[in-house]
Motif scaffolding. Structure first.
Motif, short mmCIF file in Angstrom:
data_model
loop_
_atom_site.label_atom_id
_atom_site.label_comp_id
_atom_site.label_asym_id
_atom_site.label_seq_id
_atom_site.Cartn_x
_atom_site.Cartn_y
_atom_site.Cartn_z
N VAL A 164 41.29 44.96 -21.44
CA VAL A 164 39.83 45.00 -22.13
C VAL A 164 38.98 43.73 -21.58
O VAL A 164 39.29 42.94 -21.20
N ARG A 165 37.76 44.07 -21.82
CA ARG A 165 36.70 42.98 -21.41
C ARG A 165 36.02 42.20 -22.45
O ARG A 165 35.22 41.24 -21.97
N GLY A 166 36.10 42.50 -23.69
CA GLY A 166 35.44 41.94 -24.62
C GLY A 166 35.76 40.34 -24.93
O GLY A 166 36.83 39.94 -24.33
N THR A 172 34.56 43.99 -30.00
CA THR A 172 34.62 44.80 -28.80
C THR A 172 35.57 45.33 -28.38
O THR A 172 35.80 46.23 -27.83
N ARG A 173 36.66 44.27 -28.35
CA ARG A 173 38.22 44.61 -27.83
C ARG A 173 38.77 45.76 -28.67
O ARG A 173 39.63 46.38 -28.04
N GLU A 176 37.45 48.86 -27.46
CA GLU A 176 37.72 49.18 -26.14
C GLU A 176 39.18 49.86 -26.42
O GLU A 176 39.70 50.65 -25.56
N ALA A 177 39.84 49.34 -27.12
CA ALA A 177 41.49 49.62 -27.39
C ALA A 177 41.85 50.13 -28.68
O ALA A 177 43.00 50.14 -29.12
N PRO A 200 42.39 41.02 -31.96
CA PRO A 200 42.25 40.31 -30.64
C PRO A 200 42.55 38.90 -30.64
O PRO A 200 42.32 38.22 -31.61
N GLU A 204 42.12 36.46 -22.10
CA GLU A 204 41.64 37.56 -21.64
C GLU A 204 42.87 38.60 -21.81
O GLU A 204 44.01 38.43 -21.62
N GLY A 205 42.36 39.90 -22.29
CA GLY A 205 43.44 40.73 -22.77
C GLY A 205 44.49 40.53 -23.85
O GLY A 205 45.23 41.56 -24.05
N PHE A 207 46.29 40.03 -27.45
CA PHE A 207 46.29 40.65 -28.75
C PHE A 207 47.28 39.74 -29.58
O PHE A 207 48.25 39.19 -28.76
#
Length: 460
Positions: A164-166, A172-173, A176-177, A200, A204-205, A207
């Motif tokens: 994910v890029r949020g 946003t994440r 995306e997910a 999240p 980066e990425g 959770f």
């Protein structure tokens, strides 16, 4: 193990096998966690579950001497070709796996061939420490926070590419997910795991899942099951989950914070007293024991060379041997909970640990350290109300604040010198922990931070 106990296990397994067959389960994964923090497994088809529950499944004790790369230490009590033990599934935790159709799971106790606990079995050790706590008149509730970095699964490349890029903590994440997180929430619920939060995180990425507190051994079991469920759901979504303390060198790592509370007669000892912040005197002593033994406890709570890339100041990892009220930069954080809810929510959070840890060793070590604090009547030092890294060396020294050890060799030496913990763990297990930590340290003696992160990125 006597005849009556075998008969009980056999009858329980017959009932379980009937249920599993009706749910089209073909096999049961029987897991244990080795000293390096890797979950190992043997599996049995349903037709062999009754035999496994009654007589166990054969397994070499050699796995206690495995490093994270599957190399083997030739230790005093483990690492050779001679010997055997038996894996006995705990069918009270038997779970049909929601993200692995046709499979079920159960944790195991590793017993000697005469039915006694094997001296290197960490789950039996955790149970013994819970029993010691009960003998003192207390129970404990624990929960592990589980953080992971979700990356794109690229079979030809082991680099980490975030899925994910949020932004950190950003909705946003979740957008995306959303399918991925929905399926994870459903899988956890279907398996009886009560998640309190899924959100999240910072890296980066990244959770996090937080689960409800349970009996300590059950909490360790739930940690294992939750982590492997995340891994399975990730795989089904074309993703790869990393629980490594440092997925990427220089990035923010994955923690494995442990929350715990002490209870007696239905009352939370962390919220029912007249000591500081509402603790009882016993809760204060228990906390002081954990804080005092923390350098040695890192030998079980931070088991990877990558752990010490994470355990640095100003990363909310708890790099200083200090405690404070809601202080996320001290190794031990006291959490009161909301006003009116303290009786339930007040707890101690140990922030230094990560997910390279064997959770059963963590459970056992925390209880043993806390009981030692009660036994000697240890006092908590003054709490720290600021970021310890913001104090000068002189100020930290005056307040008794020490940096925690910075390598596997250092924590192995601290553990080896800690009489309370080594006595609680027993000579064979304590010795093997030290041998494995020193060997893992030697493996990375000349490695760069990038080499270390890459080597263990997908091991946890």
């Amino acid at each position: 193990m006597d005849t009556e106990e075998r008969a009980r296990r056999q009858a329980e397994a017959h009932r379980a096998a009937t249920v599993l067959t009706g749910r089209e389960v073909a096999a049961v994964a029987l897991t244990f966690v080795d000293i390096s923090g890797i979950t190992r497994v043997k599996a049995v088809p349903i037709a062999r579950l009754v035999h496994a529950a009654t007589w166990g499944v054969g397994m070499s004790p050699v796995f206690d001497a495995f490093l994270s790369d599957d190399s083997i230490v030739a230790g005093r009590f483990a690492g050779g070709p001679v010997g055997d033990l038996r894996l006995f599934p705990d069918l009270t935790r038997l779970t049909v796996l929601a993200a692995q159709p046709g499979w079920a799971w159960a944790p195991v106790d590793r017993l000697a061939q005469d039915g006694s606990a094997h001296p290197l079995d960490q789950r039996s050790l955790a149970r013994r420490q819970v029993a010691r706590l009960a003998d003192a008149g207390y129970t404990a509730r624990m929960a592990f926070e589980i953080e992971w970095a979700a990356g794109v699964d690229r079979p030809d490349n082991d680099d980490f590419v975030p899925a994910v890029r949020g932004p950190a903590y950003g909705f946003t994440r979740v957008v995306e997910a959303s399918d991925y997180l929905r399926d994870l929430a459903n899988a956890l619920a279907a398996q009886g795991i009560e998640a309190e939060q899924i959100h999240p995180e910072y890296a980066e990425g990244q959770f996090e899942v937080s689960v409800v507190a349970e009996d300590p051994v059950a909490a360790a079991d739930t940690f294992v099951l939750t982590r492997e469920t995340i891994r399975a759901v990730s795989q089904r979504h074309g993703l790869r989950a990393s629980f490594s303390p440092k997925t990427v060198a220089g990035g923010v790592g994955n923690g494995g914070h442990v929350h715990l509370s002490l209870w007696a007669d239905g009352r939370n000892a962390f919220a029912d007293g007249e000591a500081r912040y509402g603790m009882t005197e016993v809760a204060s002593q228990f906390s002081a024991g954990i804080l005092q033994h923390l350098p040695a406890l890192l030998a079980v709570g931070t088991a990877s060379a990558a752990s010490y890339l994470r355990l640095i100041p100003q990363h909310w990892a708890g790099a200083f041997q200090a405690w404070g009220l809601e202080n996320r930069e001290t190794a031990v954080r006291f959490v009161t909970g909301s006003v009116g809810d303290q009786y339930r929510a007040a707890n101690l959070e140990v922030k230094s640990f990560d997910e390279s840890a064997n959770p059963y060793l963590v459970v056992a070590g925390l209880i043993a350290a806390g009981l030692d604090g009660i036994g000697v009547g240890r006092d908590l030092p003054e709490p720290i109300e600021v970021d310890p890294a913001g104090l000068s060396d002189e100020e930290r020294s005056a307040r008794g604040i020490q940096s925690l050890p910075t390598s596997l060799t250092d924590v192995a030496s601290a553990f080896e010198a800690d009489d309370a913990l080594t006595e609680a763990f027993g000579e064979q297990l304590a010795t093997t922990i030290v041998e494995v930590r020193r060997a893992e340290n030697a493996r990375f003696a000349n490695a760069s931070d990038e080499d270390i992160a890459a080597a263990v990125r997908w091991k946890y």
